[in-house]
Design a protein around this motif. Structure first.
Motif, PDB file in Angstrom:
ATOM      1  N   LEU A 434      -8.585   9.114  -7.295  1.00  0.00           N
ATOM      2  CA  LEU A 434      -8.367   9.757  -8.454  1.00  0.00           C
ATOM      3  C   LEU A 434      -9.458  10.982  -8.472  1.00  0.00           C
ATOM      4  CD1 LEU A 434      -8.215   7.073 -11.188  1.00  0.00           C
ATOM      5  CD2 LEU A 434      -6.148   8.373 -10.338  1.00  0.00           C
ATOM      6  N   ALA A 435     -10.490  10.829  -7.880  1.00  0.00           N
ATOM      7  CA  ALA A 435     -11.529  11.925  -7.600  1.00  0.00           C
ATOM      8  C   ALA A 435     -10.998  12.863  -6.664  1.00  0.00           C
ATOM      9  CB  ALA A 435     -12.752  11.261  -7.150  1.00  0.00           C
ATOM     10  N   LYS A 436     -10.408  12.331  -5.746  1.00  0.00           N
ATOM     11  CA  LYS A 436      -9.752  13.487  -4.650  1.00  0.00           C
ATOM     12  C   LYS A 436      -8.666  14.189  -5.213  1.00  0.00           C
ATOM     13  CE  LYS A 436      -7.627  13.618  -0.061  1.00  0.00           C
ATOM     14  NZ  LYS A 436      -7.290  12.656   1.073  1.00  0.00           N
ATOM     15  N   ARG A 437      -7.730  13.759  -6.179  1.00  0.00           N
ATOM     16  CA  ARG A 437      -6.779  14.513  -6.754  1.00  0.00           C
ATOM     17  C   ARG A 437      -7.260  15.393  -7.697  1.00  0.00           C
ATOM     18  NH1 ARG A 437      -2.643   9.252  -7.778  1.00  0.00           N
ATOM     19  NH2 ARG A 437      -2.043   8.962  -5.622  1.00  0.00           N
ATOM     20  N   ALA A 438      -8.205  15.065  -8.337  1.00  0.00           N
ATOM     21  CA  ALA A 438      -9.037  15.854  -9.397  1.00  0.00           C
ATOM     22  C   ALA A 438      -9.755  17.212  -8.716  1.00  0.00           C
ATOM     23  CB  ALA A 438     -10.079  15.021 -10.174  1.00  0.00           C
ATOM     24  N   GLU A 439     -10.429  16.876  -7.483  1.00  0.00           N
ATOM     25  CA  GLU A 439     -10.857  17.964  -6.841  1.00  0.00           C
ATOM     26  C   GLU A 439      -9.883  18.798  -6.347  1.00  0.00           C
ATOM     27  OE1 GLU A 439     -12.792  16.673  -3.279  1.00  0.00           O
ATOM     28  OE2 GLU A 439     -14.316  15.310  -4.644  1.00  0.00           O
ATOM     29  N   GLU A 440      -8.533  18.490  -6.001  1.00  0.00           N
ATOM     30  CA  GLU A 440      -7.554  19.362  -6.016  1.00  0.00           C
ATOM     31  C   GLU A 440      -7.103  20.133  -6.968  1.00  0.00           C
ATOM     32  OE1 GLU A 440      -4.638  16.733  -4.074  1.00  0.00           O
ATOM     33  OE2 GLU A 440      -5.684  16.399  -2.384  1.00  0.00           O
ATOM     34  N   ALA A 441      -6.897  19.509  -8.175  1.00  0.00           N
ATOM     35  CA  ALA A 441      -6.569  20.084  -9.297  1.00  0.00           C
ATOM     36  C   ALA A 441      -7.435  21.147  -9.849  1.00  0.00           C
ATOM     37  CB  ALA A 441      -6.320  19.073 -10.684  1.00  0.00           C
ATOM     38  N   LYS A 443      -9.478  22.814  -7.607  1.00  0.00           N
ATOM     39  CA  LYS A 443      -9.214  24.088  -6.972  1.00  0.00           C
ATOM     40  C   LYS A 443      -8.096  24.865  -7.433  1.00  0.00           C
ATOM     41  CE  LYS A 443      -8.378  25.371  -2.144  1.00  0.00           C
ATOM     42  NZ  LYS A 443      -8.314  24.973  -0.633  1.00  0.00           N
ATOM     43  N   GLU A 444      -7.015  24.152  -7.708  1.00  0.00           N
ATOM     44  CA  GLU A 444      -5.900  24.895  -8.373  1.00  0.00           C
ATOM     45  C   GLU A 444      -6.357  25.716  -9.636  1.00  0.00           C
ATOM     46  OE1 GLU A 444      -2.624  22.313  -9.018  1.00  0.00           O
ATOM     47  OE2 GLU A 444      -2.436  21.676  -7.037  1.00  0.00           O
ATOM     48  N   SER A 445      -6.974  25.124 -10.610  1.00  0.00           N
ATOM     49  CA  SER A 445      -7.565  25.928 -11.903  1.00  0.00           C
ATOM     50  C   SER A 445      -8.223  26.947 -11.599  1.00  0.00           C
ATOM     51  CB  SER A 445      -7.949  24.709 -12.708  1.00  0.00           C
ATOM     52  OG  SER A 445      -9.477  24.310 -11.980  1.00  0.00           O
ATOM     53  N   ALA A 446      -9.095  26.725 -10.519  1.00  0.00           N
ATOM     54  CA  ALA A 446     -10.289  27.815 -10.134  1.00  0.00           C
ATOM     55  C   ALA A 446      -9.140  28.877  -9.591  1.00  0.00           C
ATOM     56  CB  ALA A 446     -11.039  27.497  -9.234  1.00  0.00           C
ATOM     57  N   GLU A 447      -8.264  28.896  -8.640  1.00  0.00           N
ATOM     58  CA  GLU A 447      -7.373  29.999  -8.238  1.00  0.00           C
ATOM     59  C   GLU A 447      -6.984  30.520  -9.596  1.00  0.00           C
ATOM     60  OE1 GLU A 447      -4.991  28.006  -5.422  1.00  0.00           O
ATOM     61  OE2 GLU A 447      -6.500  27.846  -4.015  1.00  0.00           O
ATOM     62  N   ALA A 448      -6.153  29.613 -10.375  1.00  0.00           N
ATOM     63  CA  ALA A 448      -5.604  30.385 -11.553  1.00  0.00           C
ATOM     64  C   ALA A 448      -6.441  31.011 -12.491  1.00  0.00           C
ATOM     65  CB  ALA A 448      -4.879  29.076 -12.371  1.00  0.00           C
ATOM     66  N   GLY A 449      -7.549  30.698 -12.648  1.00  0.00           N
ATOM     67  CA  GLY A 449      -8.504  31.621 -13.197  1.00  0.00           C
ATOM     68  C   GLY A 449      -8.806  32.747 -12.494  1.00  0.00           C
ATOM     69  N   ALA A 450      -8.894  32.634 -10.993  1.00  0.00           N
ATOM     70  CA  ALA A 450      -9.199  33.972 -10.358  1.00  0.00           C
ATOM     71  C   ALA A 450      -8.112  35.093 -10.333  1.00  0.00           C
ATOM     72  CB  ALA A 450      -9.448  33.586  -9.012  1.00  0.00           C
ATOM     73  N   ALA A 451      -6.712  34.382 -10.424  1.00  0.00           N
ATOM     74  CA  ALA A 451      -5.631  35.197 -10.730  1.00  0.00           C
ATOM     75  C   ALA A 451      -5.531  35.910 -12.217  1.00  0.00           C
ATOM     76  CB  ALA A 451      -4.286  34.458 -10.440  1.00  0.00           C
ATOM     77  N   PRO A 472     -17.559  12.226 -13.822  1.00  0.00           N
ATOM     78  CA  PRO A 472     -18.723  13.071 -14.009  1.00  0.00           C
ATOM     79  C   PRO A 472     -19.185  13.455 -12.936  1.00  0.00           C
ATOM     80  CG  PRO A 472     -19.372  10.849 -14.154  1.00  0.00           C
ATOM     81  CD  PRO A 472     -17.912  10.916 -14.168  1.00  0.00           C
ATOM     82  N   ASP A 473     -18.764  13.095 -11.658  1.00  0.00           N
ATOM     83  CA  ASP A 473     -19.452  13.436 -10.212  1.00  0.00           C
ATOM     84  C   ASP A 473     -18.793  14.704  -9.886  1.00  0.00           C
ATOM     85  OD1 ASP A 473     -21.097  11.428 -10.669  1.00  0.00           O
ATOM     86  OD2 ASP A 473     -19.789   9.908  -9.561  1.00  0.00           O
ATOM     87  N   ILE A 474     -17.476  15.160 -10.312  1.00  0.00           N
ATOM     88  CA  ILE A 474     -16.855  15.976  -9.545  1.00  0.00           C
ATOM     89  C   ILE A 474     -17.349  17.646 -10.260  1.00  0.00           C
ATOM     90  CG2 ILE A 474     -14.433  17.171  -9.147  1.00  0.00           C
ATOM     91  CD1 ILE A 474     -13.358  14.636  -9.346  1.00  0.00           C
ATOM     92  N   GLN A 475     -17.729  18.358  -9.388  1.00  0.00           N
ATOM     93  CA  GLN A 475     -18.143  19.722  -9.876  1.00  0.00           C
ATOM     94  C   GLN A 475     -17.553  20.683  -8.843  1.00  0.00           C
ATOM     95  OE1 GLN A 475     -22.416  19.613  -9.910  1.00  0.00           O
ATOM     96  NE2 GLN A 475     -22.512  18.255 -11.439  1.00  0.00           N
ATOM     97  N   ILE A 476     -17.469  21.967  -9.384  1.00  0.00           N
ATOM     98  CA  ILE A 476     -16.914  23.121  -8.647  1.00  0.00           C
ATOM     99  C   ILE A 476     -17.552  24.578  -9.100  1.00  0.00           C
ATOM    100  CG2 ILE A 476     -14.611  22.248  -8.489  1.00  0.00           C
ATOM    101  CD1 ILE A 476     -13.491  24.311 -10.554  1.00  0.00           C
ATOM    102  N   LYS A 477     -17.694  25.332  -8.312  1.00  0.00           N
ATOM    103  CA  LYS A 477     -18.691  26.346  -8.529  1.00  0.00           C
ATOM    104  C   LYS A 477     -17.858  27.435  -9.316  1.00  0.00           C
ATOM    105  CE  LYS A 477     -21.138  26.084  -4.284  1.00  0.00           C
ATOM    106  NZ  LYS A 477     -21.352  26.799  -2.874  1.00  0.00           N
TER     107      LYS A 477
END
Length: 530
Positions: A434-441, A443-451, A472-477
């Protein structure tokens, strides 16, 4: 003088009976899998009887599993001694009952849920199943129903529940997506999910989370014999475990269920394939729901065809439900005290469970037998209950009382089980998937924000906030757009909030994924009738 075993006759010596204790009382190994009872008040000799039976079965090549609730049974790993203070008394008793004393040690493996006084013994939430886990957590019917849904979805989606973290992550996902799941699985109350999570926290604070993890115990590792052909005696350190009686009883019930589920049918073998001792048996049934008691009775009735001998040890036969008590053909009844009217009633009921002996009154004998003496009834040919006898139980060949901590550590160091179980294995399971899938999601959300897609970003931001409490352990920049953009403060705030993820995008992924559902054992069943 006789040995304790006569394998040609298929008998195991229990003690001496009759007026002069010279009449041998033998357990027929062929009928040892018809189960047994050891009962009596505190200090009347139940633990010594358990020790001698474990020795006898081990010498016959039968693996044994028992719980050491007082720490006394570790002495099985060391031979008794002629220099012991009890040696003279033991030699005198041996002469009375016609036994040759042969001090010896027995092969022992120490186990401990906490990994302190034995090798860690673990199972997984998936193997235990929702019924036993609900009993362990003390859940209501509604909460048990929600837990069943969590297990069902985890099975269908191929999400392994290997430890407590996996179960918590699954429950958090269930709570966040309850609206989409209710139509298919039934009502999922946030209050019920919260109650289960709180119960898991209490269990974790008590150290019960140590029970869950990998590598999980394999039954083949307790069903062993040593190089000389003696059955391995597996001793579960239970002094600390007794402070958590629900954990103690649930673990032993799970182990019994696994034995029933995994062992093949053998009918009535010449001797048991394994012997299982339930000490403090009343804990198995205290506050147990009827559904669980019925399943224990079912297993007790059917597991004998798997060649498993089950012995219940308790202060009073009344501690064991009548349906289970009726399955216990071999009985060793130490002294019962009758100080109150309730005690006298229990005494009469205990006496009525024995085949009468015209030479003495059974109720009076149960009150009068001394330490190390008992009223016994052992199955005879064709499984007929033997006539009640006053029996002097044979003395143990191993040390009476515990070994030292250094001696225990030496036994553990020489065991091959340490290499297999001492180190925790943390493979990819539900939480990691589930954490791995969350990281992928994420990343997609970050790309959506950049667009600059504000609608998608707003939705993802909402999902990230919801997911923060259970992932709580998943973080993105921050996205590059958020760092460089001079856009509105609301858009910047949304980008900065993308720190953790799970949410509805993951629900859609899980909804499209199929998996192989598990079928659990009788006591851990998710699908079988209750």
């Amino acid at each position: 003088m006789a040995d304790i075993l006569d394998l040609e006759a298929g008998t195991a010596f229990v003690g001496g009976g009759g007026a002069d204790y010279a009449q041998a009382q033998n357990l027929l190994l062929k009928y040892a899998n018809r189960h047994g009872l050891i009962a009596g008040a505190t200090g009347t000799g139940k633990t010594v009887t358990l020790q001698t039976l474990a020795e006898t079965l081990s010498k016959a090549g039968v693996p044994v599993f028992l719980a050491d609730v007082k720490g006394d049974l570790s002495g099985l790993a060391k031979p008794g001694s002629t220099e012991s203070k009890l040696n003279e008394a033991f030699q005198k008793r041996a002469t009375q009952i016609g036994l040759t004393m042969d001090y010896q040690q027995f092969p022992v493996t120490f186990w401990d849920i906490w990994g302190e006084k034995g090798h860690p013994v673990r199972t997984t939430p998936a193997e235990m199943g929702p019924l036993l886990l609900s009993r362990l957590l003390g859940l209501s019917d509604a909460q048990e129903g929600v837990l069943n849904i969590a297990f069902r979805i985890a099975d269908e989606q191929g999400l392994a529940l290997a430890d407590m973290a996996d179960l918590r992550a699954m429950l958090a996902w269930l709570d966040e997506n309850s609206g989409e799941l209710t139509g298919q699985y039934g009502n999922i109350s946030p209050a019920s999910v919260g109650a289960i999570q709180r119960s898991l926290l209490v269990l974790e604070n008590e150290g019960g989370d140590k029970l869950f993890g990998e590598p999980a115990l394999e039954l083949s590792d307790i069903l062993r014999v040593d190089a000389s052909g003696k059955g391995m005696i597996n001793i579960l350190a239970a002094e600390k475990l007794m402070n958590a009686p629900r954990l103690y009883s649930t673990f032993l019930l799970w182990l019994l269920s696994e034995l029933f589920e995994q062992l093949p049918e053998v009918g009535d073998p010449d001797k048991p394939k394994a012997a299982f001792f339930f000490d403090e048996a009343h804990l198995l049934f205290d506050d147990a729901p009827k559904a669980l008691t019925d399943k224990v009775e079912q297993v007790a009735r059917l597991i004998r065809s798997k060649g498993v001998s089950v012995w219940f040890i308790s202060q009073n036969p009344a501690d064991v439900p009548e349906d289970v008590l009726g399955q216990l053909g071999n009985r060793v009844q130490h002294a019962l005290r009758a100080f109150t009217a309730k005690d006298q009633k229990a005494l009469r009921m205990a006496a009525e469970n024995y085949r009468p002996n015209p030479e003495f009154d059974i109720a009076e004998a149960i009150q009068a037998v001394g330490t190390g003496e008992a009223v016994t009834s052992l199955l005879e040919n064709k499984g007929v209950p033997g006539m009640a006898q006053r029996t002097l139980i044979r003395p143990p060949f191993s040390q009476l009382g515990p070994i030292t901590d250094a001696e225990r550590q030496a036994v553990m160091a020489n065991s091959t089980m340490g290499m297999k179980y001492d180190k925790v294995l943390n493979r990819e399971s539900a939480q990691e998937i589930l954490a791995k899938r969350a990281e992928e999601a994420a990343k997609e959300s970050a790309e959506a924000g950049a667009a600059g897609n504000d609608a998608d970003l707003w939705q993802m931001d909402k999902e990230f906030k919801q997911a923060r409490r259970y992932n709580p352990d998943i973080q993105i920049k921050e996205t590059s757009r958020a760092r460089s953009s001079g856009g509105s403060s609301s858009r910047s705030s949304r980008s900065d909030s993308i720190a953790e993820v799970f949410g509805k995008s993951l629900a859609r992924q899980l909804g499209s994924k199929s998996g192989q559902a598990l079928v659990r054992g009788v006591l851990g069943s998710l699908f079988r009738g209750r």
